[in-house]
Write a protein that holds these residues in place. Structure first.
Motif, PDB file in Angstrom:
ATOM      1  N   GLY A  38       1.086  -1.161  -0.142  1.00 17.78           N
ATOM      2  CA  GLY A  38       0.168  -0.116  -0.330  1.00 17.78           C
ATOM      3  C   GLY A  38       0.798   1.309  -0.158  1.00 17.78           C
ATOM      4  O   GLY A  38       1.925   0.926  -0.067  1.00 17.78           O
ATOM      5  N   ILE A  39       0.231   2.434   0.008  1.00 15.83           N
ATOM      6  CA  ILE A  39       0.981   3.166   0.040  1.00 15.83           C
ATOM      7  C   ILE A  39       1.493   3.848   1.653  1.00 15.83           C
ATOM      8  O   ILE A  39       2.244   4.259   1.992  1.00 15.83           O
ATOM      9  N   ALA A  40       0.775   3.060   2.885  1.00 16.57           N
ATOM     10  CA  ALA A  40       1.912   4.221   4.094  1.00 16.57           C
ATOM     11  C   ALA A  40       3.150   3.205   4.548  1.00 16.57           C
ATOM     12  O   ALA A  40       3.596   4.146   4.836  1.00 16.57           O
ATOM     13  N   PRO A  41       3.428   2.253   3.873  1.00 17.42           N
ATOM     14  CA  PRO A  41       4.604   1.988   3.826  1.00 17.42           C
ATOM     15  C   PRO A  41       5.793   3.538   3.120  1.00 17.42           C
ATOM     16  O   PRO A  41       7.324   3.203   3.736  1.00 17.42           O
ATOM     17  N   PHE A  42       5.458   3.666   1.956  1.00 17.21           N
ATOM     18  CA  PHE A  42       6.711   4.246   1.305  1.00 17.21           C
ATOM     19  C   PHE A  42       6.130   6.602   2.662  1.00 17.21           C
ATOM     20  O   PHE A  42       7.457   6.491   2.942  1.00 17.21           O
ATOM     21  N   VAL A  43       5.354   6.238   3.139  1.00 17.63           N
ATOM     22  CA  VAL A  43       5.029   7.540   3.829  1.00 17.63           C
ATOM     23  C   VAL A  43       5.476   7.501   5.391  1.00 17.63           C
ATOM     24  O   VAL A  43       6.126   8.190   5.772  1.00 17.63           O
ATOM     25  N   ALA A  44       6.185   6.349   5.715  1.00 16.90           N
ATOM     26  CA  ALA A  44       6.297   5.646   7.184  1.00 16.90           C
ATOM     27  C   ALA A  44       7.679   5.991   6.957  1.00 16.90           C
ATOM     28  O   ALA A  44       8.449   6.738   8.013  1.00 16.90           O
ATOM     29  N   ALA A  45       8.561   5.531   5.819  1.00 12.86           N
ATOM     30  CA  ALA A  45       9.699   5.560   5.552  1.00 12.86           C
ATOM     31  C   ALA A  45      10.035   7.185   5.379  1.00 12.86           C
ATOM     32  O   ALA A  45      11.264   7.300   6.049  1.00 12.86           O
ATOM     33  N   TYR A  46       9.735   7.173   4.744  1.00 13.42           N
ATOM     34  CA  TYR A  46       9.705   8.929   4.731  1.00 13.42           C
ATOM     35  C   TYR A  46       9.734   9.773   5.900  1.00 13.42           C
ATOM     36  O   TYR A  46      10.955  10.873   5.279  1.00 13.42           O
ATOM     37  N   THR A  47       8.848   9.352   5.931  1.00 12.98           N
ATOM     38  CA  THR A  47       8.992  10.603   7.691  1.00 12.98           C
ATOM     39  C   THR A  47      10.020  10.205   8.390  1.00 12.98           C
ATOM     40  O   THR A  47      10.627  10.695   8.954  1.00 12.98           O
ATOM     41  N   VAL A  48      10.294   8.643   8.945  1.00  9.86           N
ATOM     42  CA  VAL A  48      12.148   8.687   9.792  1.00  9.86           C
ATOM     43  C   VAL A  48      12.861   9.370   8.756  1.00  9.86           C
ATOM     44  O   VAL A  48      13.401   9.539   9.837  1.00  9.86           O
ATOM     45  N   GLY A  49      12.880   8.860   7.518  1.00 14.07           N
ATOM     46  CA  GLY A  49      14.141   9.826   6.916  1.00 14.07           C
ATOM     47  C   GLY A  49      14.586  11.485   7.461  1.00 14.07           C
ATOM     48  O   GLY A  49      15.369  12.099   7.707  1.00 14.07           O
ATOM     49  N   THR A  50      12.552  11.650   7.189  1.00 10.80           N
ATOM     50  CA  THR A  50      12.955  13.432   8.167  1.00 10.80           C
ATOM     51  C   THR A  50      13.369  13.835   8.965  1.00 10.80           C
ATOM     52  O   THR A  50      13.672  14.747   9.615  1.00 10.80           O
ATOM     53  N   LEU A  51      12.862  12.782  10.365  1.00 11.33           N
ATOM     54  CA  LEU A  51      12.961  12.849  11.666  1.00 11.33           C
ATOM     55  C   LEU A  51      14.047  12.861  12.226  1.00 11.33           C
ATOM     56  O   LEU A  51      14.426  13.200  13.388  1.00 11.33           O
ATOM     57  N   LEU A  52      14.367  11.626  12.368  1.00 14.46           N
ATOM     58  CA  LEU A  52      15.343  11.650  12.871  1.00 14.46           C
ATOM     59  C   LEU A  52      16.883  11.070  11.917  1.00 14.46           C
ATOM     60  O   LEU A  52      16.979  11.816  11.052  1.00 14.46           O
ATOM     61  N   PRO A  53      18.070  11.476  13.008  1.00 23.84           N
ATOM     62  CA  PRO A  53      19.299  11.269  11.982  1.00 23.84           C
ATOM     63  C   PRO A  53      19.010  10.152  11.366  1.00 23.84           C
ATOM     64  O   PRO A  53      18.884   8.888  11.385  1.00 23.84           O
ATOM     65  N   VAL A  54      20.327  10.441  10.189  1.00 20.02           N
ATOM     66  CA  VAL A  54      20.506   9.208   9.280  1.00 20.02           C
ATOM     67  C   VAL A  54      20.728   7.385   9.760  1.00 20.02           C
ATOM     68  O   VAL A  54      20.305   6.708   8.973  1.00 20.02           O
ATOM     69  N   ARG A  55      21.956   7.832  10.863  1.00 19.19           N
ATOM     70  CA  ARG A  55      22.109   6.355  11.055  1.00 19.19           C
ATOM     71  C   ARG A  55      21.014   5.527  11.587  1.00 19.19           C
ATOM     72  O   ARG A  55      20.298   4.989  11.566  1.00 19.19           O
ATOM     73  N   PRO A  56      19.937   6.177  13.029  1.00 16.19           N
ATOM     74  CA  PRO A  56      19.207   5.438  13.256  1.00 16.19           C
ATOM     75  C   PRO A  56      17.645   4.873  12.297  1.00 16.19           C
ATOM     76  O   PRO A  56      17.495   4.370  12.676  1.00 16.19           O
ATOM     77  N   ALA A  57      17.940   6.429  10.776  1.00 15.34           N
ATOM     78  CA  ALA A  57      16.941   5.647  10.573  1.00 15.34           C
ATOM     79  C   ALA A  57      16.976   4.948   9.270  1.00 15.34           C
ATOM     80  O   ALA A  57      16.382   3.600   8.930  1.00 15.34           O
ATOM     81  N   LEU A  58      18.374   4.704   8.884  1.00 17.50           N
ATOM     82  CA  LEU A  58      18.413   3.816   8.022  1.00 17.50           C
ATOM     83  C   LEU A  58      18.503   2.089   8.539  1.00 17.50           C
ATOM     84  O   LEU A  58      18.409   1.200   8.336  1.00 17.50           O
ATOM     85  N   LEU A  59      18.849   2.321  10.651  1.00 14.82           N
ATOM     86  CA  LEU A  59      18.988   0.855  11.028  1.00 14.82           C
ATOM     87  C   LEU A  59      17.559   0.837  10.687  1.00 14.82           C
ATOM     88  O   LEU A  59      17.070  -0.486  10.877  1.00 14.82           O
ATOM     89  N   ALA A  60      16.917   1.733  11.212  1.00 14.94           N
ATOM     90  CA  ALA A  60      14.790   1.096  11.202  1.00 14.94           C
ATOM     91  C   ALA A  60      15.126   0.832   9.965  1.00 14.94           C
ATOM     92  O   ALA A  60      13.646  -0.235   9.413  1.00 14.94           O
ATOM     93  N   ALA A  61      15.393   0.935   8.819  1.00 17.83           N
ATOM     94  CA  ALA A  61      14.925   0.970   7.455  1.00 17.83           C
ATOM     95  C   ALA A  61      15.742  -0.430   7.394  1.00 17.83           C
ATOM     96  O   ALA A  61      15.036  -1.065   6.708  1.00 17.83           O
ATOM     97  N   GLY A  62      16.371  -1.074   7.838  1.00 13.73           N
ATOM     98  CA  GLY A  62      17.469  -2.061   7.203  1.00 13.73           C
ATOM     99  C   GLY A  62      16.676  -2.699   7.927  1.00 13.73           C
ATOM    100  O   GLY A  62      17.122  -4.296   7.539  1.00 13.73           O
ATOM    101  N   ALA A  63      15.894  -2.752   9.360  1.00 13.44           N
ATOM    102  CA  ALA A  63      15.643  -3.722  10.009  1.00 13.44           C
ATOM    103  C   ALA A  63      14.266  -4.271   9.640  1.00 13.44           C
ATOM    104  O   ALA A  63      13.830  -5.435   9.355  1.00 13.44           O
ATOM    105  N   ALA A  64      13.242  -3.158   8.624  1.00 12.58           N
ATOM    106  CA  ALA A  64      11.676  -3.711   7.990  1.00 12.58           C
ATOM    107  C   ALA A  64      11.641  -4.123   6.747  1.00 12.58           C
ATOM    108  O   ALA A  64      11.852  -5.331   6.715  1.00 12.58           O
ATOM    109  N   VAL A  65      13.818  -4.282   5.997  1.00 11.58           N
ATOM    110  CA  VAL A  65      13.960  -4.396   5.054  1.00 11.58           C
ATOM    111  C   VAL A  65      13.758  -5.838   5.972  1.00 11.58           C
ATOM    112  O   VAL A  65      13.347  -7.090   4.751  1.00 11.58           O
ATOM    113  N   VAL A  66      14.598  -6.565   6.406  1.00  7.96           N
ATOM    114  CA  VAL A  66      14.416  -7.902   7.002  1.00  7.96           C
ATOM    115  C   VAL A  66      14.162  -8.872   6.624  1.00  7.96           C
ATOM    116  O   VAL A  66      13.197  -9.688   7.029  1.00  7.96           O
ATOM    117  N   VAL A  67      12.804  -7.799   7.956  1.00  9.70           N
ATOM    118  CA  VAL A  67      11.466  -8.465   8.431  1.00  9.70           C
ATOM    119  C   VAL A  67      10.858  -8.614   7.542  1.00  9.70           C
ATOM    120  O   VAL A  67      10.335 -10.064   7.133  1.00  9.70           O
TER     121      VAL A  67
END
Length: 456
Positions: A122-151
């Motif tokens: 759906g649309i929600a994964p794109f919006v959620a990932a974009y929001t994490v990138g805008t609000l969090l520092p790069v390193r924590p945001a990439l770790l969260a995105a990497g965990a989502a990819v693995v899951v």
């Protein structure tokens, strides 16, 4: 820069928020939707409706055209899960990591229901990932995105193996469990990691714009402070020049007018002479005022450049004029005359001029002694007057010490030491010392006698 009204304007073109964003912000505020959570709830509702419409179109038209077989129950379950997933976006800015975790959690059963035929997102994964990138520092945001990819990749691999896709697609390249897992990995990485990078770039650009705005505001404030300081300095310079010129000449005119008033009956001829002097002095005062105003305005037509600039070389004329007004002045020069910096030359002349005017006003008839000393690395001027021998002329108002303020400012501007105050004998003393360099020690004309003492 400044406009014609004299106000300082911002010379830096700083980009502001996009017009469309500003328009939406004004409209939402007008209808009462304020705050991040309220606006995210509105966005979540709109994306929920949009997700429902897109997936319904997908399962009704696109999937049958592509030969994909989804049962009605499974299709409606996927639509319900993706629509609920979009509703979770109301937490995207208040709790971005929690929102991403919930979106990924809902995406797992969607993957299980959609593979191996297709990967529904759906649309929600794109919006959620974009929001994490805008609000969090790069390193924590990439770790969260990497965990989502693995899951998501692990869920797809388990779902394919459980459904027996390997046996169903044997011998078909690109349709086995490995190919499905790689495809899911690529899709998840593109969704989460790609959108995190985009969000981080947007956040960095926003911070850059904010920094540019702050620096532009600081530059404007600094420019305004500089303009105000320049205006204040120019006003002070104008006040000093006008006061020095007007006070010197007008004080003499007042003295002569008082004398002429006393001589009208006993000696009309002397009174006429005094009035004629007042008239000539008034004309000279007007000429000097025009010269000062022209110089301050900087208009080339106000002066031909040949007007004499007052300086230490003209102290003899200044003293001679004071004597003509009835003030007994003794002028003593110590050391050979030499050049001094032009600004200091004018300032010292003005200080002597103002001191003589003050002595004439506050101590009429008192003897005045002017001492000019040329030393190896400094030049000093001292003006002493004794106790007044007759009553000073009454004045309608006080000057508030403008003369002393002007002299002190002049001395400060040329780096000199200024002192002024009463003497032990009841008179007044003004002294200023200005440091000079060795280059100023060249003799400019006739020098003094051997002991360096010249009295006039």
């Amino acid at each position: 820069m400044s406009d014609h009204s004299g106000t300082v304007t911002d010379a830096v073109d700083v980009p502001g928020p996009p017009r469309l964003t500003k328009w939406f912000d004004e409209r939402l505020t007008r209808v009462g939707v304020t705050g991040r959570f309220a606006r995210d709830c509105l966005l979540a509702a709109l994306l929920t409706v949009l997700t429902f419409l897109i997936l319904t179109l997908l399962f009704r038209i696109v999937a049958p055209a592509q030969g994909l077989t989804f049962g009605p129950a499974r299709a409606w379950l996927v639509i319900a899960l993706c629509s609920g997933q979009a509703m979770l976006l109301c937490l995207r800015r208040v709790r971005p990591l929690l929102c991403l975790a919930l979106v990924v959690g809902v995406q797992v059963p969607v993957i299980v229901l959609s593979v191996p035929e297709a990967t529904i997102r759906g649309i929600a994964p794109f919006v959620a990932a974009y929001t994490v990138g805008t609000l969090l520092p790069v390193r924590p945001a990439l770790l969260a995105a990497g965990a989502a990819v693995v899951v998501e990749t692990a869920s797809a691999a388990v779902a394919v193996r459980t459904a027996g896709a390997a046996e169903l697609a044997v011998g078909e390249p690109g349709s086995g469990p490995l190919a499905t897992s790689v495809g899911q990995l690529a899709a998840s990485a593109l969704t989460y990691l790609g959108l995190v990078f985009v969000g981080s770039y947007v956040a960095t650009y926003r911070r850059y714009l904010q920094l540019v705005r702050v620096r532009a505001d600081e530059a404007v404030r600094a420019q305004q402070a500089t303009v105000r300081a320049a205006i204040g300095a120019e006003r002070a310079r104008m006040a000093r020049e006008l006061h020095d010129v007007a006070a010197h000449h007008l004080s003499g005119m007042v003295v002569q007018a008082a004398a002429a008033e006393r001589l009208i009956d006993p000696d009309p001829s002397a009174a006429k002479t005094a009035v004629a002097w007042i008239r000539s002095q008034g004309k000279e005062t007007l000429d000097n005022l025009r010269l000062v105003v022209g110089v301050l305005r900087g208009r080339p037509g106000d002066s031909d450049g040949n007007d004499p600039v007052p300086g230490l070389a003209m102290l003899d004329d200044l003293v001679r004029g004071a004597r003509q007004l009835g003030t007994p002045v003794e002028f003593v020069r110590h050391g050979p005359h030499r050049d001094v910096p032009p600004i200091a030359d004018v300032a010292l002349y003005r200080i002597v001029q103002e001191s003589l005017s003050n002595a004439r006003q506050h101590a009429p008839g008192a003897p005045v002694r002017v001492e000019l000393r040329f030393r190896s690395r400094k030049v000093s001027v001292e003006v002493h007057n004794g106790r007044s021998i007759r009553r000073a002329e009454p004045r309608s108002s006080t000057t508030g010490g403008v003369g002393l303020v002007g002299m002190r400012e002049r001395a400060h501007l040329i780096g000199g030491q200024f002192t002024a105050g009463p003497t032990a004998t009841g008179g007044w003393s003004v002294a200023v010392t200005v440091p000079t360099t060795g280059d100023d020690a060249r003799a400019t004309g006739a020098t003094a006698n051997a002991n360096g003492d010249n009295r006039r």
